[in-house]
Structures are given as C-alpha cells and as structure tokens.
Write a protein that holds these residues in place. Sequence first.
Motif, PDB file in Angstrom:
ATOM      1  N   ASP A 283       0.976  -0.553   0.408  1.00 54.27           N
ATOM      2  CA  ASP A 283       0.079  -0.303   0.511  1.00 54.27           C
ATOM      3  C   ASP A 283       1.002   1.450  -0.419  1.00 54.27           C
ATOM      4  OD1 ASP A 283      -2.707  -1.084   0.068  1.00 54.27           O
ATOM      5  OD2 ASP A 283      -1.804  -2.267   2.179  1.00 54.27           O
TER       6      ASP A 283
ATOM      7  N   ASP B  70      -0.556  -3.136  -4.134  1.00 54.47           N
ATOM      8  CA  ASP B  70      -0.992  -1.562  -4.183  1.00 54.47           C
ATOM      9  C   ASP B  70       0.412  -0.800  -4.084  1.00 54.47           C
ATOM     10  OD1 ASP B  70      -3.414  -2.094  -4.792  1.00 54.47           O
ATOM     11  OD2 ASP B  70      -4.250  -1.272  -3.042  1.00 54.47           O
TER      12      ASP B  70
ATOM     13  N   ASN C 105      -5.306  -4.651  -5.299  1.00 57.73           N
ATOM     14  CA  ASN C 105      -6.138  -3.634  -6.628  1.00 57.73           C
ATOM     15  C   ASN C 105      -5.731  -3.063  -6.687  1.00 57.73           C
ATOM     16  OD1 ASN C 105      -6.858  -2.707  -3.419  1.00 57.73           O
ATOM     17  ND2 ASN C 105      -8.277  -1.280  -4.164  1.00 57.73           N
TER      18      ASN C 105
ATOM     19  N   HIS D 260      -2.999 -10.142  -0.366  1.00 57.40           N
ATOM     20  CA  HIS D 260      -2.869  -8.180   0.051  1.00 57.40           C
ATOM     21  C   HIS D 260      -4.194  -7.604   0.526  1.00 57.40           C
ATOM     22  CE1 HIS D 260      -3.209  -3.899  -1.827  1.00 57.40           C
ATOM     23  NE2 HIS D 260      -4.711  -4.538  -1.743  1.00 57.40           N
TER      24      HIS D 260
ATOM     25  N   HIS E  85      -3.794  -4.240   2.509  1.00 59.00           N
ATOM     26  CA  HIS E  85      -5.270  -3.534   1.741  1.00 59.00           C
ATOM     27  C   HIS E  85      -5.836  -2.238   2.660  1.00 59.00           C
ATOM     28  CE1 HIS E  85      -8.388  -2.804  -0.901  1.00 59.00           C
ATOM     29  NE2 HIS E  85      -9.431  -3.490  -0.078  1.00 59.00           N
TER      30      HIS E  85
HETATM   31 MN    MN Z   1      -5.696  -2.416  -1.644  1.00 60.10          MN
END
Ligand code: MN
Length: 240
Positions: free
Chosen positions: A8, A41, A79, A114, A195
């Motif tokens: 992230d 991410d 994502n 994730h 995440h």
């Molecule tokens: Mn994410």
Amino acid sequence: MATLFIADLHLCQEEPAITAGFLRFLAGSARQAEALYILGDLFEAWIGDDDPTALHREIAAALKKLTDSGVPCYFIHGNRDFLLGPRFARESGMILLPESQVLDLYGRRILIMHGDTLCIDDKEYQEFRAQVHKPWLQKLFLALPLFIRQRIAARMRAGSKAANSSKSLAIMDVNPGAVVAEMEQQRVQWLIHGHTHRPAIHELTANGQAAFRVVLGAWHSEGSMVKVTAEDVELIPFPL
Ligand code: MN
Ligand code: LP5
C-alpha cells in the motif's frame, strides 16, 4: 537475517515524498534484507506495463538495483495494480506470486496476501473484483489506447471513492470468519496482509491455537514494514 514485507505505497507522480521514501528504503533497509515481499498496491493505479510514465521506469530501475544486488523481491497484486504484468516484472527483477502464498520463514509458516479477498462483507467490491479479474476483460482493456485506459481508470477511481463514502468501516474491513477459514485451510498461525490501511497485530484463535494477523500500514506520512526474523515478527512504522 530478516525478511521484509511492505504494501500500500500507492506510488504516483502527485506524491513525490512517498516515492523518495521508497527509493531510500530500497537503497537502505531493503539492501540488508534476505528478501523483500511487496503485498500489493505498490502503485496508485496500474493500467498496463506499456504505460510510459517516468515514475514507473524510475521504480523499475531502483527495484532492479536491489534484485541485482542479490536481494530477491516478490510481488503480490493489489486491487490497484492487479494488471502489473511480466514486462514490468522483467524490468524490475521482481517475481510475481499468486494472490496468496504460504512461506516457511525461519520455521514459521506465514500466509501472505494483499487482503482484499478477505473483505467478503463488501459485496459490491467482490462483484467488481470478479468482473475486473476476468482474463478476457483484462485482455480487452489492455488492447485499448492508453488515453482511453487512463479515462476508464479515472472513472473507476471516482466510482470507488463515491461508493466508499457511503460504506461503513466494518464493511470495508476483513471478515473475521474469512480470516480464520483461510488460516485453517492453509494450516498457519501467522497471516500478513495490507489493503485495509489499519496497521495492527491482531491475536485470534485458528487451528485451536493462538494465531496472529499482521496488517501493514499504508505509506502516507510515514512508511510501514513488517520485519520477520528467527526471533520475532515486528510491525515497524518509520519516517519517510
Ligand atoms: Mn488495496
Ligand atoms: O481502491 P480504494 O481504496 O478506493 O477502494 C477499494 C475498492 N475499490 C477498488 C477500485 C479501484 O480503486 C479502481 C482502481 C482502478 C485501477 C486499474 C484500472 C484497471 C481496469 C481493468 C479493467 C479490466 O478496488 C473498493 C472497496 C475498498 O477498497 C475497501 O475494500 O470498497 O471497492 C469499490 O469501491 C467497488 C465499488 O463498490 C463498486 C465499483 C465502482 C466502480 C465504478 C466503475 C465505473 C467504471 C466505468 C468504466 C467505463
């Protein structure tokens, strides 16, 4: 020796301080590690390995320096960057992993992912995810001209922001039952994921014993990493 985990970072041209912090991390702490795992991410949005954005080349070069120095780097898609593909992996020297993986680190079995797949109460998101993970749709998207892909990604980001503003924090967190089910299926007492951007070490029960879910923080005002050694698993915030 230590193995490091991060997630992230949401790297983008608009946040040069985070990029600078990541470049310092790659040339510093990561160089001392046995391996680096990036749990998704890494980028704010990834619309194809052919995107010529200068930031992507800079990051690929810095990761390549790390992997060439003998520190392997593994990547699990998030994502936002689920379209990161073999070309960027080649350029950066990263090894792409499946969406979840069990590691055996210094005698400890650790499940990594994730984290979005654990958010099963967010039905809208899971539906969205199922759609954008369809191989034919991804192939079609990647065949579109770059400027159209940029527009679609911007629409999706705006749609996501709008949808999130009316979702509760609980819905956007992991489902406790899904966590236990995954940990029992994989027979692990440790899970590391990102995440949710809610850094913490949660204690729970799985397989009839104490188990731990370690959540990485997002890189905003500071960095976040998990350091696994033979002795310990530590969640460490650090200045960028
Ligand atoms: Mn994410
Ligand atoms: O990302 P974040 O933190 O805002 O929220 C996530 C979930 N949202 C997403 C969507 C991404 O942000 C979009 C990224 C796009 C980059 C890549 C483009 C590649 C396209 C490939 C096509 C094959 O992941 C959010 C979760 C939240 O995490 C917490 O878990 O809630 O889920 C959603 O917001 C989903 C919405 O509920 C429903 C979908 C809205 C999208 C609208 C699409 C409109 C597109 C029109 C295009 C023609």
